[in-house]
Design a protein around this motif. Structure first.
Motif, PDB file in Angstrom:
ATOM      1  N   VAL A  30       6.114  10.190  -4.628  1.00 37.72           N
ATOM      2  CA  VAL A  30       5.227   9.252  -3.930  1.00 37.72           C
ATOM      3  C   VAL A  30       5.253   7.904  -4.637  1.00 37.72           C
ATOM      4  N   LYS A  31       5.609   6.852  -3.914  1.00 38.82           N
ATOM      5  CA  LYS A  31       5.592   5.500  -4.472  1.00 38.82           C
ATOM      6  C   LYS A  31       4.154   4.983  -4.448  1.00 38.82           C
ATOM      7  N   ILE A  32       3.771   4.270  -5.518  1.00 37.46           N
ATOM      8  CA  ILE A  32       2.390   3.809  -5.642  1.00 37.46           C
ATOM      9  C   ILE A  32       2.328   2.354  -6.100  1.00 37.46           C
ATOM     10  N   PRO A  33       1.219   1.657  -5.775  1.00 36.41           N
ATOM     11  CA  PRO A  33       1.010   0.324  -6.352  1.00 36.41           C
ATOM     12  C   PRO A  33       0.450   0.452  -7.769  1.00 36.41           C
ATOM     13  N   LEU A  34       0.506  -0.616  -8.536  1.00 36.14           N
ATOM     14  CA  LEU A  34      -0.005  -0.599  -9.906  1.00 36.14           C
ATOM     15  C   LEU A  34      -1.492  -0.274  -9.969  1.00 36.14           C
ATOM     16  N   SER A  35      -2.229  -0.653  -8.928  1.00 38.37           N
ATOM     17  CA  SER A  35      -3.668  -0.370  -8.901  1.00 38.37           C
ATOM     18  C   SER A  35      -3.931   1.128  -9.030  1.00 38.37           C
ATOM     19  N   SER A  36      -3.075   1.945  -8.447  1.00 37.75           N
ATOM     20  CA  SER A  36      -3.217   3.398  -8.549  1.00 37.75           C
ATOM     21  C   SER A  36      -2.755   3.891  -9.919  1.00 37.75           C
ATOM     22  N   PHE A  37      -1.670   3.302 -10.432  1.00 36.00           N
ATOM     23  CA  PHE A  37      -1.146   3.705 -11.736  1.00 36.00           C
ATOM     24  C   PHE A  37      -2.199   3.553 -12.831  1.00 36.00           C
ATOM     25  N   TYR A  38      -2.959   2.459 -12.772  1.00 35.91           N
ATOM     26  CA  TYR A  38      -3.959   2.182 -13.801  1.00 35.91           C
ATOM     27  C   TYR A  38      -5.020   3.275 -13.913  1.00 35.91           C
ATOM     28  N   VAL A  39      -5.449   3.830 -12.767  1.00 31.01           N
ATOM     29  CA  VAL A  39      -6.603   4.732 -12.800  1.00 31.01           C
ATOM     30  C   VAL A  39      -6.276   6.215 -12.667  1.00 31.01           C
ATOM     31  N   LEU A  40      -5.077   6.532 -12.282  1.00 35.25           N
ATOM     32  CA  LEU A  40      -4.719   7.946 -12.189  1.00 35.25           C
ATOM     33  C   LEU A  40      -4.592   8.565 -13.578  1.00 35.25           C
ATOM     34  N   PRO A  41      -4.976   9.830 -13.721  1.00 28.22           N
ATOM     35  CA  PRO A  41      -4.841  10.485 -15.019  1.00 28.22           C
ATOM     36  C   PRO A  41      -3.373  10.759 -15.335  1.00 28.22           C
TER      37      PRO A  41
END
Length: 199
Positions: free
Chosen positions: A28-39
């Protein structure tokens, strides 16, 4: 059509995840906003947009339904593909993007790498009314993961900034301006560099 995925986080990188759902790994490709908060590990739940091309199927994941809806709206603009849409959401929070579009703030949009004044004006023209009707949807929040030491933190951050559309010299200058502890996680370095670059 996949619209939602809930499963174990098997792999996490700056631009994509692998989510294990019942023994099947979904990239799944994600934006950086998701990368920051995902565990770094554990169960995750993402809103998914399935993008079908002639030769491939790509999954794009978002923590909130609002981010997903904004992504879909961005794709409706001529000249905006998934890569640019993810880049936009990586460089501006969803609420700020909605505000910039509804208020016609072309300077804020044009500051995003890959978005010039013409594209910013086109985004405002085509999305101003649509974004006003977009109801803020409740999303899933994840606690920040404990920081981990990365031996190649600066290299990883430089690579991420180049992938976001910044020139290497520009990205290096921003990184050099930061005062960093040896164990600063890549997420923090990236946030600091983006603050400098978006000034």
């Amino acid at each position: 059509m996949i619209a939602l995925l809930t499963g174990k986080l098997a792999y996490k990188s700056i631009d994509h995840l692998i989510i294990d759902v019942g023994g099947v790994g979904y990239r799944v490709k994600i934006p950086l906003s998701s990368f920051y908060v995902l565990p770094e590990a554990g169960e995750v739940r993402l809103h998914i947009f399935t993008y079908v091309k002639e030769d491939a199927i790509h999954l794009y994941g978002f923590l909130t339904a609002e981010e997903k809806e904004l992504f879909i709206l961005l794709l409706s603009v001529s000249g905006v593909g998934p890569k640019l849409a993810v880049n936009i959401l990586s460089n501006i929070p969803a609420a700020d993007l909605r505000a910039a579009l509804s208020q016609g703030n072309d300077k804020r949009l044009a500051a995003i790498p890959g978005i010039g004044k013409k594209t910013a004006d086109r985004l405002i023209l085509e999305l101003r009314e649509k974004v006003g009707k977009l109801a803020a949807a409740a999303g899933t929040a994840y606690p920040s993961a404990p920081p981990t030491r990365a031996t190649d933190t600066l290299d990883d951050t430089l690579s991420a900034l180049i992938n976001l559309g910044y020139k290497e010299a520009q990205a290096r200058k921003a990184l050099e301006a930061l005062e960093l502890a040896p164990d600063t996680p890549v997420e923090e370095v990236l946030k600091g560099a983006l603050k400098i670059l978006l000034k």
